[in-house]
Scaffold this motif. Structure first.
Motif, PDB file in Angstrom:
ATOM      1  N   ALA A 100      -9.872   1.251   0.694  1.00 11.60           N
ATOM      2  CA  ALA A 100     -10.261   1.902  -0.565  1.00 11.60           C
ATOM      3  C   ALA A 100     -11.090   3.142  -0.295  1.00 11.60           C
ATOM      4  O   ALA A 100     -10.872   4.203  -0.913  1.00 11.60           O
ATOM      5  CB  ALA A 100     -11.040   0.913  -1.436  1.00 11.60           C
ATOM      6  N   ALA A 101     -12.042   3.039   0.623  1.00 11.74           N
ATOM      7  CA  ALA A 101     -12.902   4.184   0.952  1.00 11.74           C
ATOM      8  C   ALA A 101     -12.086   5.324   1.553  1.00 11.74           C
ATOM      9  O   ALA A 101     -12.246   6.495   1.167  1.00 11.74           O
ATOM     10  CB  ALA A 101     -13.996   3.738   1.916  1.00 11.74           C
ATOM     11  N   ALA A 102     -11.193   4.991   2.494  1.00  9.79           N
ATOM     12  CA  ALA A 102     -10.360   6.024   3.120  1.00  9.79           C
ATOM     13  C   ALA A 102      -9.475   6.704   2.097  1.00  9.79           C
ATOM     14  O   ALA A 102      -9.280   7.930   2.123  1.00  9.79           O
ATOM     15  CB  ALA A 102      -9.508   5.396   4.225  1.00  9.79           C
ATOM     16  N   THR A 103      -8.939   5.933   1.155  1.00  5.24           N
ATOM     17  CA  THR A 103      -8.058   6.492   0.124  1.00  5.24           C
ATOM     18  C   THR A 103      -8.821   7.439  -0.788  1.00  5.24           C
ATOM     19  O   THR A 103      -8.336   8.531  -1.119  1.00  5.24           O
ATOM     20  CB  THR A 103      -7.432   5.353  -0.713  1.00  5.24           C
ATOM     21  N   MET A 104     -10.018   7.044  -1.209  1.00  3.01           N
ATOM     22  CA  MET A 104     -10.822   7.916  -2.072  1.00  3.01           C
ATOM     23  C   MET A 104     -11.200   9.206  -1.359  1.00  3.01           C
ATOM     24  O   MET A 104     -11.140  10.298  -1.947  1.00  3.01           O
ATOM     25  CB  MET A 104     -12.080   7.178  -2.536  1.00  3.01           C
ATOM     26  N   ILE A 105     -11.592   9.086  -0.098  1.00  2.00           N
ATOM     27  CA  ILE A 105     -12.024  10.273   0.656  1.00  2.00           C
ATOM     28  C   ILE A 105     -10.853  11.223   0.900  1.00  2.00           C
ATOM     29  O   ILE A 105     -10.928  12.421   0.610  1.00  2.00           O
ATOM     30  CB  ILE A 105     -12.674   9.851   1.992  1.00  2.00           C
ATOM     31  N   ILE A 106      -9.757  10.697   1.436  1.00  2.00           N
ATOM     32  CA  ILE A 106      -8.601  11.550   1.761  1.00  2.00           C
ATOM     33  C   ILE A 106      -8.006  12.166   0.502  1.00  2.00           C
ATOM     34  O   ILE A 106      -7.716  13.357   0.447  1.00  2.00           O
ATOM     35  CB  ILE A 106      -7.547  10.736   2.546  1.00  2.00           C
ATOM     36  N   GLY A 107      -7.820  11.353  -0.535  1.00  2.00           N
ATOM     37  CA  GLY A 107      -7.222  11.871  -1.763  1.00  2.00           C
ATOM     38  C   GLY A 107      -8.022  12.993  -2.373  1.00  2.00           C
ATOM     39  O   GLY A 107      -7.472  14.047  -2.736  1.00  2.00           O
ATOM     40  N   ASN A 108      -9.333  12.836  -2.468  1.00  2.00           N
ATOM     41  CA  ASN A 108     -10.156  13.858  -3.112  1.00  2.00           C
ATOM     42  C   ASN A 108     -10.403  15.076  -2.236  1.00  2.00           C
ATOM     43  O   ASN A 108     -10.429  16.202  -2.734  1.00  2.00           O
ATOM     44  CB  ASN A 108     -11.503  13.242  -3.527  1.00  2.00           C
ATOM     45  N   VAL A 109     -10.572  14.877  -0.937  1.00  2.00           N
ATOM     46  CA  VAL A 109     -10.854  16.010  -0.049  1.00  2.00           C
ATOM     47  C   VAL A 109      -9.624  16.896   0.122  1.00  2.00           C
ATOM     48  O   VAL A 109      -9.710  18.132   0.026  1.00  2.00           O
ATOM     49  CB  VAL A 109     -11.375  15.509   1.318  1.00  2.00           C
ATOM     50  N   VAL A 110      -8.457  16.294   0.357  1.00  2.00           N
ATOM     51  CA  VAL A 110      -7.241  17.089   0.567  1.00  2.00           C
ATOM     52  C   VAL A 110      -6.832  17.805  -0.725  1.00  2.00           C
ATOM     53  O   VAL A 110      -6.263  18.899  -0.689  1.00  2.00           O
ATOM     54  CB  VAL A 110      -6.095  16.214   1.103  1.00  2.00           C
ATOM     55  N   ALA A 111      -7.154  17.208  -1.872  1.00  2.00           N
ATOM     56  CA  ALA A 111      -6.819  17.841  -3.159  1.00  2.00           C
ATOM     57  C   ALA A 111      -7.517  19.189  -3.323  1.00  2.00           C
ATOM     58  O   ALA A 111      -7.040  20.061  -4.062  1.00  2.00           O
ATOM     59  CB  ALA A 111      -7.198  16.916  -4.312  1.00  2.00           C
ATOM     60  N   LEU A 112      -8.634  19.388  -2.639  1.00  2.00           N
ATOM     61  CA  LEU A 112      -9.393  20.641  -2.775  1.00  2.00           C
ATOM     62  C   LEU A 112      -8.581  21.860  -2.345  1.00  2.00           C
ATOM     63  O   LEU A 112      -8.823  22.967  -2.820  1.00  2.00           O
ATOM     64  CB  LEU A 112     -10.682  20.566  -1.939  1.00  2.00           C
TER      65      LEU A 112
ATOM     66  N   SER B 108       0.826  -1.213   0.000  1.00  2.00           N
ATOM     67  CA  SER B 108       0.000   0.000   0.000  1.00  2.00           C
ATOM     68  C   SER B 108       0.859   1.261   0.000  1.00  2.00           C
ATOM     69  O   SER B 108       0.486   2.283  -0.568  1.00  2.00           O
ATOM     70  CB  SER B 108      -0.941   0.002   1.213  1.00  2.00           C
ATOM     71  N   PHE B 109       2.021   1.200   0.640  1.00  4.32           N
ATOM     72  CA  PHE B 109       2.973   2.306   0.555  1.00  4.32           C
ATOM     73  C   PHE B 109       3.373   2.532  -0.902  1.00  4.32           C
ATOM     74  O   PHE B 109       3.472   3.667  -1.365  1.00  4.32           O
ATOM     75  CB  PHE B 109       4.234   1.991   1.366  1.00  4.32           C
ATOM     76  N   LYS B 110       3.607   1.433  -1.627  1.00  8.54           N
ATOM     77  CA  LYS B 110       4.113   1.537  -2.998  1.00  8.54           C
ATOM     78  C   LYS B 110       3.109   2.191  -3.935  1.00  8.54           C
ATOM     79  O   LYS B 110       3.488   2.933  -4.846  1.00  8.54           O
ATOM     80  CB  LYS B 110       4.478   0.145  -3.530  1.00  8.54           C
ATOM     81  N   VAL B 111       1.814   1.906  -3.727  1.00  5.04           N
ATOM     82  CA  VAL B 111       0.793   2.476  -4.619  1.00  5.04           C
ATOM     83  C   VAL B 111       0.143   3.723  -4.027  1.00  5.04           C
ATOM     84  O   VAL B 111      -0.777   4.285  -4.619  1.00  5.04           O
ATOM     85  CB  VAL B 111      -0.278   1.426  -4.971  1.00  5.04           C
ATOM     86  N   ALA B 112       0.640   4.168  -2.861  1.00 11.89           N
ATOM     87  CA  ALA B 112       0.187   5.417  -2.218  1.00 11.89           C
ATOM     88  C   ALA B 112      -1.296   5.408  -1.896  1.00 11.89           C
ATOM     89  O   ALA B 112      -2.057   6.294  -2.295  1.00 11.89           O
ATOM     90  CB  ALA B 112       0.531   6.622  -3.103  1.00 11.89           C
ATOM     91  N   THR B 113      -1.737   4.388  -1.145  1.00 10.13           N
ATOM     92  CA  THR B 113      -3.108   4.389  -0.642  1.00 10.13           C
ATOM     93  C   THR B 113      -3.098   4.895   0.798  1.00 10.13           C
ATOM     94  O   THR B 113      -2.144   4.662   1.543  1.00 10.13           O
ATOM     95  CB  THR B 113      -3.722   2.979  -0.687  1.00 10.13           C
ATOM     96  N   ALA B 114      -4.168   5.586   1.182  1.00 10.68           N
ATOM     97  CA  ALA B 114      -4.266   6.125   2.546  1.00 10.68           C
ATOM     98  C   ALA B 114      -4.396   4.965   3.533  1.00 10.68           C
ATOM     99  O   ALA B 114      -5.030   3.943   3.217  1.00 10.68           O
ATOM    100  CB  ALA B 114      -5.472   7.045   2.643  1.00 10.68           C
ATOM    101  N   PRO B 115      -3.862   5.080   4.724  1.00 10.44           N
ATOM    102  CA  PRO B 115      -3.103   6.218   5.268  1.00 10.44           C
ATOM    103  C   PRO B 115      -1.596   6.106   5.043  1.00 10.44           C
ATOM    104  O   PRO B 115      -0.812   6.647   5.819  1.00 10.44           O
ATOM    105  CB  PRO B 115      -3.420   6.111   6.768  1.00 10.44           C
ATOM    106  N   PHE B 116      -1.200   5.385   4.000  1.00 11.33           N
ATOM    107  CA  PHE B 116       0.228   5.169   3.724  1.00 11.33           C
ATOM    108  C   PHE B 116       0.684   6.019   2.534  1.00 11.33           C
ATOM    109  O   PHE B 116       1.607   5.670   1.821  1.00 11.33           O
ATOM    110  CB  PHE B 116       0.481   3.683   3.445  1.00 11.33           C
ATOM    111  N   HIS B 117       0.015   7.136   2.359  1.00 12.48           N
ATOM    112  CA  HIS B 117       0.240   7.989   1.187  1.00 12.48           C
ATOM    113  C   HIS B 117       1.129   9.188   1.490  1.00 12.48           C
ATOM    114  O   HIS B 117       1.388   9.995   0.593  1.00 12.48           O
ATOM    115  CB  HIS B 117      -1.109   8.521   0.712  1.00 12.48           C
ATOM    116  N   MET B 118       1.592   9.315   2.723  1.00 10.37           N
ATOM    117  CA  MET B 118       2.196  10.580   3.168  1.00 10.37           C
ATOM    118  C   MET B 118       3.402  11.019   2.343  1.00 10.37           C
ATOM    119  O   MET B 118       3.713  12.202   2.261  1.00 10.37           O
ATOM    120  CB  MET B 118       2.570  10.500   4.657  1.00 10.37           C
ATOM    121  N   TRP B 119       4.072  10.080   1.690  1.00 10.63           N
ATOM    122  CA  TRP B 119       5.260  10.433   0.902  1.00 10.63           C
ATOM    123  C   TRP B 119       4.904  11.032  -0.458  1.00 10.63           C
ATOM    124  O   TRP B 119       5.682  11.804  -1.020  1.00 10.63           O
ATOM    125  CB  TRP B 119       6.121   9.186   0.692  1.00 10.63           C
TER     126      TRP B 119
END
Length: 505
Positions: free
Chosen positions: A298-310, A226-237
């Motif tokens: 998957a749900a956490a990744t979609m939510i965090i990725g799209n909300v923080v992008a705003l 999950s770190f490698k594909v940058a899914t939340a909460p392992f997306h910080m890099w």
């Protein structure tokens, strides 16, 4: 191993890899002996020719049954060929972007390294897609990862590039250690590193303690990958690395590296963990039991990725969070585990390849011309360069999933795959729809800048390099074609890969 045994292997199935390896060797030698004053863009064109040669050789291998060499450590099946096509097409487009890359401080001194490190990373990804053994999987993963670390910091005089490389190395090292620790558990319980042998062995396990350890191994491997594909909460890099790395490297990480990550996830999870019974022989497989955990991620990744992008003002940082959100959509495919998993994953990764690399080609052109990565630099682009603005609009609409684009068909396939299984993933699909709507705000924010905001300097003219022009043209054509006539790609998939029926053979 004696010479007779070595020569008995059918080495022809590794022709694409041998071509890439040969070109890496050639470029490194030419770079070593060429005078420093010679422009090394020639090496880039040689590298591109090598990728195209590997692509042609791969196409010639299509239609063959599953074949293995080196004691089943390297396998050429439908899955490997289909996803290598994506890797090679993506790498060819990235190479065209890289050849046109001209940072302010110059890159000619390191440009040779730039090219053959890209090829080394590509070779690692290709090895991962054909690996039938944990050892070769891990070697391919590390070849991809180490090359990517160096590429992220290739601008040695740029502090942002240095910072991104440092963060990438630290997070990459953590993810690798977690992954290999999980793999060691599976090896310890099965006594083999071969994936299919592992699958045959874990079916017979009945001890609850062994099942518990395999469950622990699953979570460690899944978290590490999950770190490698940058899914939340392992997306910080991802945001910092995407922002600081050279634009071609960012494009490579967002598409080719992500594709390789999902190849690895599917190879390991579907072969090993799908066969593990949780309560004795004939019981529900472990992978089905942990579906809810994958769905939650998957749900956490979609939510965090799209909300923080705003809240993002930097265009590369915005696309980093967009990439995180896209990883969430792809995890929905894995969580659903429908009969169409491979087809849906392949089509969406292909659509994402074209729409994202096309967008990065335009981002590179504008950021190099203006010297800034701020989204405000896109203001008035329609008046200064209407063709570029329209092309960027096509890519953004596809990323947002608007009908008539490949991105829409890809998302529709994901929805259908999540709903046809029993029980259907209604909550996950609802979250995907809601977060897709959220993504409209930041995607359309870029379009507002291009079409409805006045330019700070109307006199700025964009000279489109030939390489970027080819990338943008190909990506626009493919994004629209596969949105209007997706059956072209799907028929190709069905006609040549026999529904990936040889994946478990």
């Amino acid at each position: 191993m004696d010479l007779e045994t070595l020569l008995s292997f059918k080495w022809s199935i590794m022709t694409p890899e041998f071509i890439i390896l040969g070109v890496i060797t050639l470029l490194s030698l030419l770079d070593l002996f060429m005078a420093k004053s010679v422009n090394r863009k020639l090496l880039g064109w040689l590298g591109l020719a090598g990728i195209l040669g590997a692509l042609i050789s791969l196409l010639s291998l299509m239609g063959n049954g599953p074949e293995t060499i080196l004691y089943d450590t390297f396998r050429l099946d439908s899955f490997a060929i289909a996803f290598k096509l994506l890797l090679l097409i993506g790498a060819a487009l990235v190479f065209l972007i890289a050849i046109s890359y001209e940072p302010k401080e110059g890159l000619n001194e390191y440009r040779g390294e730039f090219y053959y490190l890209f090829l080394a990373a590509l070779l690692g990804a290709m090895m991962m897609s054909s690996s039938g053994d944990l050892i070769t999987l891990f070697i391919g993963l590390e070849l991809l990862s180490i090359s990517s670390y160096i590429l992220a910091g290739i601008r040695k005089k740029h502090s942002g590039s240095n910072e991104s490389a440092m963060k990438y190395v630290v997070n990459g090292g953590i993810s690798t250690s977690i992954t290999i620790f999980g793999m060691s558990y599976v090896y310890g319980l099965t006594g083999t590193t071969n994936l299919l042998d592992m699958a045959r062995h874990v079916i017979t396990l009945a001890d609850s303690q062994h099942i518990y350890l395999l469950g622990l191994a699953f979570f460690m491997i899944f978290v590490g990958l999950s770190f490698k594909v940058a899914t939340a909460p392992f997306h910080m890099w991802a945001p910092d690395v995407y922002q600081g790395a050279p634009t071609p490297v960012t494009a490579f990480l967002s598409v080719v590296s992500k594709t390789a990550g999902f190849i690895l996830i599917v190879r390991i999870l579907m072969v090993i963990f799908y066969n593990i019974p949780t309560e004795g022989l004939g019981s529900m497989p472990l992978l089905i039991k942990v579906q809810d955990y994958i769905a939650f991620l998957a749900a956490a990744t979609m939510i965090i990725g799209n909300v923080v992008a705003l809240r993002q003002k930097n265009i590369k940082r915005l696309f980093a969070y967009s990439s995180i959100a896209q990883a969430g959509y792809l995890l929905v495919v894995v969580a659903s585990m429908s009969a169409f998993l491979f087809d849906t994953l392949w089509f969406y990764l292909g659509a994402y390849l074209f729409m994202n690399l096309g967008a990065f080609a335009i981002i590179q052109l504008i950021t190099q011309k203006t010297g800034s990565e701020d989204i405000a630099e896109f203001a008035g682009l329609y008046r200064k360069a209407p063709i570029l603005a329209i092309a960027m609009a096509v890519f953004i609409l596809s990323l947002a999933g608007i009908p008539g684009t490949a991105g829409f068909i890809g998302k529709l396939n994901i929805f259908m795959g999540a709903l046809v299984v029993e029980p259907a993933h209604y909550v996950l699909v609802s979250i995907m729809i809601a977060t897709t709507v959220v993504s409209y705000f930041y995607y359309f924010g870029v379009m507002v800048q291009m079409f409805f905001r006045p330019a700070a300097n109307d006199e700025v003219k964009f000279k489109l390099p030939a390489g970027l022009g080819v990338v943008i043209g190909v990506c626009v054509f493919a994004t629209i074609l596969f949105g209007v006539a997706p059956n072209i790609a799907l028929d190709f998939l069905q006609g040549n890969f026999n529904q990936f029926s040889d994946f478990f053979q």
